[in-house]
Design an enzyme around this catalytic site. Structure first.
Site, PDB file in Angstrom:
ATOM      1  N   LEU A  55      61.259  63.449  -0.626  1.00  0.00           N
ATOM      2  CA  LEU A  55      60.166  62.777   0.061  1.00  0.00           C
ATOM      3  C   LEU A  55      58.907  63.564  -0.257  1.00  0.00           C
ATOM      4  O   LEU A  55      58.941  64.793  -0.359  1.00  0.00           O
ATOM      5  CB  LEU A  55      60.376  62.765   1.587  1.00  0.00           C
ATOM      6  CG  LEU A  55      61.528  61.939   2.163  1.00  0.00           C
ATOM      7  CD1 LEU A  55      61.576  62.125   3.679  1.00  0.00           C
ATOM      8  CD2 LEU A  55      61.377  60.471   1.814  1.00  0.00           C
ATOM      9  N   ASP A  56      57.783  62.869  -0.411  1.00  0.00           N
ATOM     10  CA  ASP A  56      56.528  63.558  -0.642  1.00  0.00           C
ATOM     11  C   ASP A  56      56.244  64.526   0.503  1.00  0.00           C
ATOM     12  O   ASP A  56      56.681  64.315   1.642  1.00  0.00           O
ATOM     13  CB  ASP A  56      55.367  62.556  -0.736  1.00  0.00           C
ATOM     14  CG  ASP A  56      55.501  61.620  -1.933  1.00  0.00           C
ATOM     15  OD1 ASP A  56      56.263  61.953  -2.862  1.00  0.00           O
ATOM     16  OD2 ASP A  56      54.837  60.572  -1.924  1.00  0.00           O
ATOM     17  N   ARG A  57      55.478  65.557   0.210  1.00  0.00           N
ATOM     18  CA  ARG A  57      55.144  66.567   1.218  1.00  0.00           C
ATOM     19  C   ARG A  57      54.643  65.929   2.520  1.00  0.00           C
ATOM     20  O   ARG A  57      55.061  66.304   3.619  1.00  0.00           O
ATOM     21  CB  ARG A  57      54.069  67.508   0.671  1.00  0.00           C
ATOM     22  CG  ARG A  57      53.587  68.548   1.690  1.00  0.00           C
ATOM     23  CD  ARG A  57      52.246  69.148   1.279  1.00  0.00           C
ATOM     24  NE  ARG A  57      52.363  69.990   0.107  1.00  0.00           N
ATOM     25  CZ  ARG A  57      52.359  71.334   0.151  1.00  0.00           C
ATOM     26  NH1 ARG A  57      52.253  71.964   1.312  1.00  0.00           N
ATOM     27  NH2 ARG A  57      52.442  72.030  -0.961  1.00  0.00           N
ATOM     28  N   ARG A 157      53.616  54.203  -2.290  1.00  0.00           N
ATOM     29  CA  ARG A 157      52.175  54.453  -2.272  1.00  0.00           C
ATOM     30  C   ARG A 157      51.452  53.660  -3.358  1.00  0.00           C
ATOM     31  O   ARG A 157      50.390  53.068  -3.115  1.00  0.00           O
ATOM     32  CB  ARG A 157      51.911  55.951  -2.406  1.00  0.00           C
ATOM     33  CG  ARG A 157      52.448  56.747  -1.214  1.00  0.00           C
ATOM     34  CD  ARG A 157      52.500  58.241  -1.475  1.00  0.00           C
ATOM     35  NE  ARG A 157      51.174  58.811  -1.693  1.00  0.00           N
ATOM     36  CZ  ARG A 157      50.964  60.083  -2.025  1.00  0.00           C
ATOM     37  NH1 ARG A 157      52.007  60.907  -2.161  1.00  0.00           N
ATOM     38  NH2 ARG A 157      49.753  60.534  -2.206  1.00  0.00           N
TER      39      ARG A 157
END
Length: 223
Positions: A55-57, A157
């Site tokens: 998962l992205d930060r 995104r």
């Protein structure tokens, strides 16, 4: 305490509700990442669990960890086969004309010395598909459920920004952060296991969504 973020645990798997701001992989600057917390997620096992996906930060929510190498390999195969079901929730900077749809937009990585790297839609890129559905709208923004059918980097995104033409609120790369946190959360994860119960977890809606007036009531369904 990271132990307080455990949503699911058995002999093969742990699912945690990853906090926003915690990177899964160790950053180049050596700052705190998930790796720093793994020793606290052994729960009696000698081996540290390992992340099966990313998962992205700044994305919060369901993150699957495997408790042994064989389980890790099986879970990775499930992701690669597209048999894992994922539901994300997001707030986007506008309201789509339609109530639901499918974004089919291949993605490719591009980079420049000035702007660094990012993903963008390109027919020559890797296949990427995301179903979506508007759950609510208020004050010019929509609360949306995204159901990715593939697992490309930054897929939701970019699909929001380029596929819907409306970026996720707080996205500093594909939208305009406006001082807000990234409004993207991995709300549900289901991993099938032949001969065993599914690995299934649901991460509660974060406070940052409720502060914007979204997700304070019942959790959205599976669509």
């Amino acid at each position: 305490m990271i132990q307080d973020h455990v949503l699911f645990i058995d002999g093969e798997a742990i699912v945690i509700d990853k906090p926003a701001g915690l990177p899964v992989d160790r950053p180049r600057d050596g700052s705190i990442s998930l790796e720093n917390h793994l020793a606290n997620l052994t729960f009696g096992f000698q081996r540290w669990p390992t992340a099966v996906h990313r998962l992205d930060r700044d994305t919060s929510g369901c993150l699957l960890l495997a408790r042994n190498p064989k389980a890790h390999a099986r879970f990775q195969q499930a992701f690669e086969a597209g048999s894992v079901t994922k539901r994300y929730i997001a707030v986007i900077d506008g309201v789509p004309d339609e109530e639901a749809g499918l974004i089919d937009l291949p993605l490719i990585k591009v980079s420049s010395a000035e702007a660094g790297w990012r993903m963008t839609g390109d027919p020559k890129g890797k296949s990427a598909r995301t179903r979506w559905r508007v759950l609510a709208s208020r004050e010019g923004r929509a609360f949306v459920a995204f159901y990715p059918e593939t697992g490309r980097t930054h897929q939701i995104r970019v699909h929001a920004a380029e596929g819907l033409g409306i970026p996720i609120t707080g996205d500093p790369v594909y939208g305009a952060a406006h001082g807000r946190p990234l409004m993207l959360h991995a709300a549900q994860l289901t991993v099938p296991r032949p001969g065993k119960p599914d690995v299934h977890a649901e991460a509660p809606t974060p406070q940052r969504f409720k502060a914007m007036g979204f997700g304070g009531g019942a959790e959205p369904d599976n669509g």
